[in-house]
Design a protein around this motif. Structure first.
Motif, PDB file in Angstrom:
ATOM      1  N   GLU A  33       0.830  -1.209   0.000  1.00  0.00           N
ATOM      2  CA  GLU A  33       0.000   0.000   0.000  1.00  0.00           C
ATOM      3  C   GLU A  33       0.865   1.259   0.000  1.00  0.00           C
ATOM      4  N   GLN A  34       1.956   1.255   0.759  1.00  0.00           N
ATOM      5  CA  GLN A  34       2.872   2.401   0.773  1.00  0.00           C
ATOM      6  C   GLN A  34       3.479   2.621  -0.598  1.00  0.00           C
ATOM      7  N   GLU A  35       3.866   1.552  -1.261  1.00  0.00           N
ATOM      8  CA  GLU A  35       4.465   1.663  -2.591  1.00  0.00           C
ATOM      9  C   GLU A  35       3.476   2.244  -3.594  1.00  0.00           C
ATOM     10  N   LYS A  36       2.201   1.862  -3.477  1.00  0.00           N
ATOM     11  CA  LYS A  36       1.191   2.390  -4.405  1.00  0.00           C
ATOM     12  C   LYS A  36       0.975   3.876  -4.187  1.00  0.00           C
ATOM     13  N   ASN A  37       1.028   4.307  -2.934  1.00  0.00           N
ATOM     14  CA  ASN A  37       0.748   5.712  -2.605  1.00  0.00           C
ATOM     15  C   ASN A  37       1.985   6.597  -2.660  1.00  0.00           C
ATOM     16  N   LYS A  38       3.139   6.019  -2.886  1.00  0.00           N
ATOM     17  CA  LYS A  38       4.395   6.771  -2.870  1.00  0.00           C
ATOM     18  C   LYS A  38       4.475   7.714  -4.076  1.00  0.00           C
ATOM     19  N   GLN A  39       4.726   8.963  -3.791  1.00  0.00           N
ATOM     20  CA  GLN A  39       4.868   9.964  -4.839  1.00  0.00           C
ATOM     21  C   GLN A  39       6.336  10.054  -5.248  1.00  0.00           C
ATOM     22  N   PRO A  40       6.603  10.200  -6.537  1.00  0.00           N
ATOM     23  CA  PRO A  40       8.000  10.356  -6.950  1.00  0.00           C
ATOM     24  C   PRO A  40       8.587  11.658  -6.407  1.00  0.00           C
ATOM     25  N   ALA A  41       9.877  11.633  -6.130  1.00  0.00           N
ATOM     26  CA  ALA A  41      10.548  12.822  -5.599  1.00  0.00           C
ATOM     27  C   ALA A  41      10.572  13.924  -6.656  1.00  0.00           C
ATOM     28  N   GLU A  42      10.493  15.131  -6.199  1.00  0.00           N
ATOM     29  CA  GLU A  42      10.533  16.308  -7.068  1.00  0.00           C
ATOM     30  C   GLU A  42      11.904  16.429  -7.728  1.00  0.00           C
ATOM     31  N   LYS A  43      11.901  16.745  -9.007  1.00  0.00           N
ATOM     32  CA  LYS A  43      13.161  16.971  -9.718  1.00  0.00           C
ATOM     33  C   LYS A  43      13.636  18.376  -9.370  1.00  0.00           C
ATOM     34  N   GLU A  71      22.085  12.441  -8.551  1.00  0.00           N
ATOM     35  CA  GLU A  71      21.818  12.382  -9.991  1.00  0.00           C
ATOM     36  C   GLU A  71      21.654  10.907 -10.361  1.00  0.00           C
ATOM     37  N   GLU A  72      20.513  10.349  -9.931  1.00  0.00           N
ATOM     38  CA  GLU A  72      20.284   8.920 -10.086  1.00  0.00           C
ATOM     39  C   GLU A  72      18.790   8.691 -10.257  1.00  0.00           C
ATOM     40  N   LEU A  73      18.415   7.961 -11.309  1.00  0.00           N
ATOM     41  CA  LEU A  73      17.014   7.678 -11.580  1.00  0.00           C
ATOM     42  C   LEU A  73      16.723   6.209 -11.327  1.00  0.00           C
ATOM     43  N   ASP A  74      15.496   5.935 -10.872  1.00  0.00           N
ATOM     44  CA  ASP A  74      15.103   4.536 -10.694  1.00  0.00           C
ATOM     45  C   ASP A  74      14.629   3.957 -12.028  1.00  0.00           C
ATOM     46  N   SER A  75      14.121   2.755 -12.013  1.00  0.00           N
ATOM     47  CA  SER A  75      13.711   2.082 -13.248  1.00  0.00           C
ATOM     48  C   SER A  75      12.531   2.768 -13.933  1.00  0.00           C
ATOM     49  N   GLU A  76      11.790   3.598 -13.186  1.00  0.00           N
ATOM     50  CA  GLU A  76      10.650   4.311 -13.754  1.00  0.00           C
ATOM     51  C   GLU A  76      11.007   5.740 -14.156  1.00  0.00           C
ATOM     52  N   GLY A  77      12.279   6.112 -14.033  1.00  0.00           N
ATOM     53  CA  GLY A  77      12.721   7.442 -14.428  1.00  0.00           C
ATOM     54  C   GLY A  77      12.502   8.521 -13.384  1.00  0.00           C
ATOM     55  N   ASN A  78      12.322   8.136 -12.129  1.00  0.00           N
ATOM     56  CA  ASN A  78      12.108   9.091 -11.046  1.00  0.00           C
ATOM     57  C   ASN A  78      13.357   9.204 -10.171  1.00  0.00           C
ATOM     58  N   TYR A  79      13.524  10.381  -9.576  1.00  0.00           N
ATOM     59  CA  TYR A  79      14.621  10.587  -8.632  1.00  0.00           C
ATOM     60  C   TYR A  79      14.259   9.951  -7.293  1.00  0.00           C
ATOM     61  N   GLY A  80      15.264   9.483  -6.586  1.00  0.00           N
ATOM     62  CA  GLY A  80      15.048   8.885  -5.272  1.00  0.00           C
ATOM     63  C   GLY A  80      14.834   9.948  -4.209  1.00  0.00           C
ATOM     64  N   ALA A  81      14.511   9.493  -3.021  1.00  0.00           N
ATOM     65  CA  ALA A  81      14.321  10.410  -1.900  1.00  0.00           C
ATOM     66  C   ALA A  81      15.652  11.076  -1.553  1.00  0.00           C
ATOM     67  N   ASP A  82      15.562  12.289  -1.031  1.00  0.00           N
ATOM     68  CA  ASP A  82      16.764  13.018  -0.630  1.00  0.00           C
ATOM     69  C   ASP A  82      17.469  12.281   0.509  1.00  0.00           C
ATOM     70  N   ILE A  83      18.770  12.388   0.518  1.00  0.00           N
ATOM     71  CA  ILE A  83      19.571  11.865   1.626  1.00  0.00           C
ATOM     72  C   ILE A  83      19.777  13.030   2.584  1.00  0.00           C
ATOM     73  N   ILE A  84      19.378  12.822   3.833  1.00  0.00           N
ATOM     74  CA  ILE A  84      19.406  13.892   4.828  1.00  0.00           C
ATOM     75  C   ILE A  84      20.326  13.481   5.963  1.00  0.00           C
ATOM     76  N   GLY A  85      21.174  14.408   6.392  1.00  0.00           N
ATOM     77  CA  GLY A  85      22.030  14.132   7.532  1.00  0.00           C
ATOM     78  C   GLY A  85      23.172  15.113   7.627  1.00  0.00           C
TER      79      GLY A  85
END
Length: 113
Positions: A33-43, A71-85
């Motif tokens: 369910e989380q995967e279905k509702n997950k929004q792609p990260a903003e470019k 600068e990395e895209l997943d298999s669907e052409g979306n950017y991953g979540a930001d790395i924070i720290g």
């Protein structure tokens, strides 16, 4: 008896994957369910190396968390979540942030968090 069995198998309609639905654990269904509702990260805007360097230097000196988009895209052409720290260290190839090593050439956008 053989005739009855043949008749049963002729009339039987396999439910395919529906019959396995009861075997999912609640953790599995929650993840699905989380995967279905997950929004792609903003470019985010591609920053120049001098802009990236300036933000990283400021964050390292002041011990402020950063948000880095790789600068990395997943298999669907979306950017991953930001790395924070916090920036934990660096070498000639990249920086260490939140347990991740990020190469300088992998950074698309960085900002103070």
């Amino acid at each position: 008896m053989s005739k009855e069995r043949d008749y049963y198998f002729e009339q039987y309609q396999d439910r395919k994957m529906k019959k396995w639905a009861g075997f999912y654990l609640s953790e599995h269904t929650a993840i699905i369910e989380q995967e279905k509702n997950k929004q792609p990260a903003e470019k985010k805007r591609q920053m120049s190396w001098s802009e990236i360097d300036e933000v990283l230097a400021q964050a390292f000196q002041n011990q402020v968390e950063v948000m880095i988009q790789k600068e990395e895209l997943d298999s669907e052409g979306n950017y991953g979540a930001d790395i924070i720290g916090l920036i934990q260290g660096h070498d000639e190839l990249g920086i260490y942030v939140g347990g991740h090593k990020i190469g300088y050439d992998e950074i698309r956008h960085v900002q103070l968090h």
